[in-house]
Design a protein around this motif. Structure first.
Motif, mmCIF file in Angstrom:
data_model
loop_
_atom_site.group_PDB
_atom_site.id
_atom_site.type_symbol
_atom_site.label_atom_id
_atom_site.label_comp_id
_atom_site.label_asym_id
_atom_site.label_seq_id
_atom_site.Cartn_x
_atom_site.Cartn_y
_atom_site.Cartn_z
ATOM 1 N N VAL A 122 0.811 -1.218 0.000
ATOM 2 C CA VAL A 122 0.000 0.000 0.000
ATOM 3 C C VAL A 122 0.844 1.268 0.000
ATOM 4 O O VAL A 122 0.295 2.356 -0.212
ATOM 5 N N CYS A 123 2.145 1.171 0.233
ATOM 6 C CA CYS A 123 2.981 2.383 0.259
ATOM 7 C C CYS A 123 2.982 3.036 -1.122
ATOM 8 O O CYS A 123 3.430 2.427 -2.101
ATOM 9 N N PRO A 124 2.505 4.287 -1.252
ATOM 10 C CA PRO A 124 2.400 4.905 -2.585
ATOM 11 C C PRO A 124 3.713 5.469 -3.112
ATOM 12 O O PRO A 124 3.772 5.860 -4.274
ATOM 13 N N PHE A 125 4.758 5.542 -2.285
ATOM 14 C CA PHE A 125 6.000 6.186 -2.710
ATOM 15 C C PHE A 125 7.203 5.258 -2.592
ATOM 16 O O PHE A 125 8.342 5.733 -2.546
ATOM 17 N N ASP A 126 6.976 3.939 -2.527
ATOM 18 C CA ASP A 126 8.067 2.955 -2.494
ATOM 19 C C ASP A 126 9.072 3.262 -1.391
ATOM 20 O O ASP A 126 10.278 3.368 -1.626
ATOM 21 N N ALA A 127 8.564 3.383 -0.176
ATOM 22 C CA ALA A 127 9.446 3.605 0.967
ATOM 23 C C ALA A 127 9.720 2.331 1.742
ATOM 24 O O ALA A 127 10.634 2.306 2.569
ATOM 25 N N LEU A 128 8.954 1.258 1.511
ATOM 26 C CA LEU A 128 9.123 -0.002 2.216
ATOM 27 C C LEU A 128 9.461 -1.099 1.220
ATOM 28 O O LEU A 128 8.865 -1.157 0.140
ATOM 29 N N PHE A 129 10.390 -1.958 1.594
ATOM 30 C CA PHE A 129 10.854 -3.021 0.717
ATOM 31 C C PHE A 129 11.030 -4.296 1.541
ATOM 32 O O PHE A 129 11.232 -4.256 2.754
ATOM 33 N N TRP A 130 10.979 -5.422 0.837
ATOM 34 C CA TRP A 130 11.285 -6.711 1.452
ATOM 35 C C TRP A 130 12.774 -6.969 1.307
ATOM 36 O O TRP A 130 13.327 -6.890 0.217
ATOM 37 N N SER A 131 13.406 -7.295 2.413
ATOM 38 C CA SER A 131 14.818 -7.666 2.407
ATOM 39 C C SER A 131 14.943 -9.131 2.816
ATOM 40 O O SER A 131 14.223 -9.587 3.714
ATOM 41 N N PRO A 132 15.830 -9.903 2.196
ATOM 42 C CA PRO A 132 16.003 -11.313 2.590
ATOM 43 C C PRO A 132 16.754 -11.501 3.899
ATOM 44 O O PRO A 132 17.000 -12.630 4.316
ATOM 45 N N GLU A 133 17.124 -10.418 4.569
ATOM 46 C CA GLU A 133 17.839 -10.531 5.840
ATOM 47 C C GLU A 133 16.933 -11.178 6.894
ATOM 48 O O GLU A 133 15.768 -10.808 7.038
ATOM 49 N N PHE A 134 17.454 -12.129 7.632
ATOM 50 C CA PHE A 134 16.639 -12.825 8.631
ATOM 51 C C PHE A 134 17.366 -13.019 9.964
ATOM 52 O O PHE A 134 16.786 -13.571 10.900
ATOM 53 N N GLU A 135 18.582 -12.559 10.067
ATOM 54 C CA GLU A 135 19.355 -12.756 11.294
ATOM 55 C C GLU A 135 19.198 -11.538 12.207
ATOM 56 O O GLU A 135 20.104 -10.721 12.339
ATOM 57 N N TYR A 136 18.035 -11.414 12.819
ATOM 58 C CA TYR A 136 17.810 -10.306 13.745
ATOM 59 C C TYR A 136 17.109 -10.805 15.011
ATOM 60 O O TYR A 136 16.287 -10.090 15.608
ATOM 61 N N ALA A 137 17.409 -12.033 15.428
ATOM 62 C CA ALA A 137 16.824 -12.574 16.652
ATOM 63 C C ALA A 137 17.413 -11.870 17.876
ATOM 64 O O ALA A 137 18.562 -11.422 17.864
ATOM 65 N N GLU A 138 16.602 -11.753 18.911
ATOM 66 C CA GLU A 138 17.012 -11.113 20.151
ATOM 67 C C GLU A 138 16.667 -12.018 21.338
ATOM 68 O O GLU A 138 15.794 -12.882 21.243
ATOM 69 N N TYR A 139 17.355 -11.785 22.451
ATOM 70 C CA TYR A 139 17.077 -12.540 23.664
ATOM 71 C C TYR A 139 15.880 -11.971 24.421
ATOM 72 O O TYR A 139 15.240 -12.673 25.200
ATOM 73 N N ASP A 140 15.590 -10.684 24.217
ATOM 74 C CA ASP A 140 14.467 -10.035 24.883
ATOM 75 C C ASP A 140 13.451 -9.624 23.832
ATOM 76 O O ASP A 140 13.811 -9.053 22.792
ATOM 77 N N ILE A 141 12.173 -9.917 24.086
ATOM 78 C CA ILE A 141 11.134 -9.616 23.104
ATOM 79 C C ILE A 141 10.963 -8.121 22.900
ATOM 80 O O ILE A 141 10.519 -7.669 21.837
ATOM 81 N N VAL A 142 11.336 -7.324 23.896
ATOM 82 C CA VAL A 142 11.206 -5.871 23.763
ATOM 83 C C VAL A 142 12.166 -5.339 22.704
ATOM 84 O O VAL A 142 11.872 -4.344 22.022
ATOM 85 N N GLU A 143 13.312 -5.983 22.535
ATOM 86 C CA GLU A 143 14.309 -5.517 21.581
ATOM 87 C C GLU A 143 13.956 -5.860 20.140
ATOM 88 O O GLU A 143 14.714 -5.514 19.235
ATOM 89 N N LEU A 144 12.833 -6.531 19.912
ATOM 90 C CA LEU A 144 12.402 -6.811 18.544
ATOM 91 C C LEU A 144 11.717 -5.623 17.889
ATOM 92 O O LEU A 144 11.324 -5.706 16.730
ATOM 93 N N THR A 145 11.541 -4.526 18.615
ATOM 94 C CA THR A 145 11.024 -3.288 18.028
ATOM 95 C C THR A 145 12.201 -2.495 17.493
ATOM 96 O O THR A 145 12.998 -1.935 18.253
ATOM 97 N N HIS A 146 12.339 -2.443 16.173
ATOM 98 C CA HIS A 146 13.488 -1.794 15.531
ATOM 99 C C HIS A 146 13.084 -0.421 15.012
ATOM 100 O O HIS A 146 12.021 -0.257 14.398
ATOM 101 N N GLU A 147 13.952 0.556 15.246
ATOM 102 C CA GLU A 147 13.689 1.941 14.854
ATOM 103 C C GLU A 147 14.129 2.178 13.414
ATOM 104 O O GLU A 147 14.656 1.291 12.737
ATOM 105 N N LYS A 148 13.908 3.413 12.934
ATOM 106 C CA LYS A 148 14.138 3.731 11.524
ATOM 107 C C LYS A 148 15.611 3.626 11.138
ATOM 108 O O LYS A 148 15.933 3.375 9.974
#
Length: 281
Positions: A122-148
């Motif tokens: 739905v992004c009208p200006f192509d600001a979001l993309f799918w990346s094949p990166e998958f190695e972003y696991a964390e030990y704390d669930i709170v740290e799964l919120t990633h900033e810009k």
């Protein structure tokens, strides 16, 4: 079919089947798979070669975001958090100031995200993309919120779209006739000027009506406006070429696909360049 004393028919008794045949079939399947060569990838020493459309993680290109909130409104899990403020910039040619939104925060909670891809679509200006990166696991669930900032780094791992398959139909290009600019220019040159004639200056001693434009006012309005200072732009950081070449050579030696290796090397070079810029400032 046998009939008992009450006249009820009895089903014929099934002879007990030997379990040896089933056991031999099962052992045959096990032996067939045991003799096949192993295809297990030695992760994490050997990275998987993922296709370009892999839904690994959502990356953000901040320069394209207009803070329209469409992605956060359409998200079924409400896992996108956006904060922004408005700024008014004076136009360069005078007139009314232009108001624009400035992005303060763009975060995605991957503990809630179900990777449906609606925000990317739905992004009208192509600001979001799918990346094949998958190695972003964390030990704390709170740290799964990633900033810009983290989402911006993942944009350098986005792979280019795959090539068109052999035999696929190429969409026909829409051709539009260009307007006849030469004919329009000649028509405007031949047409009489429709603008009003300049007003003559009033004679000396003549009364001047209140509200009537004077020669000084007309000259002031005809003067070119002074351009307003442009707002400070976000300084772009160039890639660290030394880090890029070093990481690219290491990944290619490991047998990684070149497109994936270039994306990861570009990300490492950007992180290194930003670290040097922050340390130097």
């Amino acid at each position: 079919m046998a009939v008992d004393e009450r006249g009820v028919r009895k089903a014929p008794e099934a002879e007990p089947k030997s379990t040896g045949l089933g056991l031999m079939k099962g052992l045959g399947v096990t032996l067939k798979h045991a003799l096949r060569p192993s295809i297990t990838q030695q992760y994490p020493q050997e990275k998987p070669d993922l296709p370009p459309r892999t839904r690994g993680v959502i990356a953000l290109k901040e320069a394209n975001c207009t803070v329209c909130y469409k992605c956060s409104r359409e998200c079924p899990d409400w896992c996108i958090y956006i904060d922004a403020h408005k700024e008014t910039h004076e136009p360069a040619s005078g007139g009314k100031g232009r108001s624009m939104k400035v992005l303060d925060r763009f975060a995605i909670d991957y503990a809630l995200c179900m990777y449906c891809g609606i925000c990317v679509e739905v992004c009208p200006f192509d600001a979001l993309f799918w990346s094949p990166e998958f190695e972003y696991a964390e030990y704390d669930i709170v740290e799964l919120t990633h900033e810009k900032e983290k989402l911006e780094e993942w944009t350098y791992t986005v792979l280019p779209p795959p090539f068109i398959e052999d035999g696929a139909e190429v969409p026909a290009e829409i051709t539009t006739e260009a307007p006849d600019t030469a004919g329009l220019a000649a028509a405007y040159a031949a047409a009489p000027s429709a603008g009003p004639a300049p007003a003559a200056a009033p004679p000396a001693g003549a009364p001047v009506e209140l509200g009537a434009p004077t020669v000084a006012a007309a000259a002031a309005s005809a003067a070119p406006p002074v351009p307003a200072p442009a707002p400070a732009e976000h300084a772009e950081v160039a890639l660290d070429q030394e880090t890029f070449e070093r990481v690219l050579a290491e990944l290619l030696e490991q047998g990684m696909d070149r497109r994936v290796a270039e994306g990861r090397a570009r990300r490492a070079a950007m992180v290194a360049a930003r670290t040097k810029a922050e340390g130097g400032s």
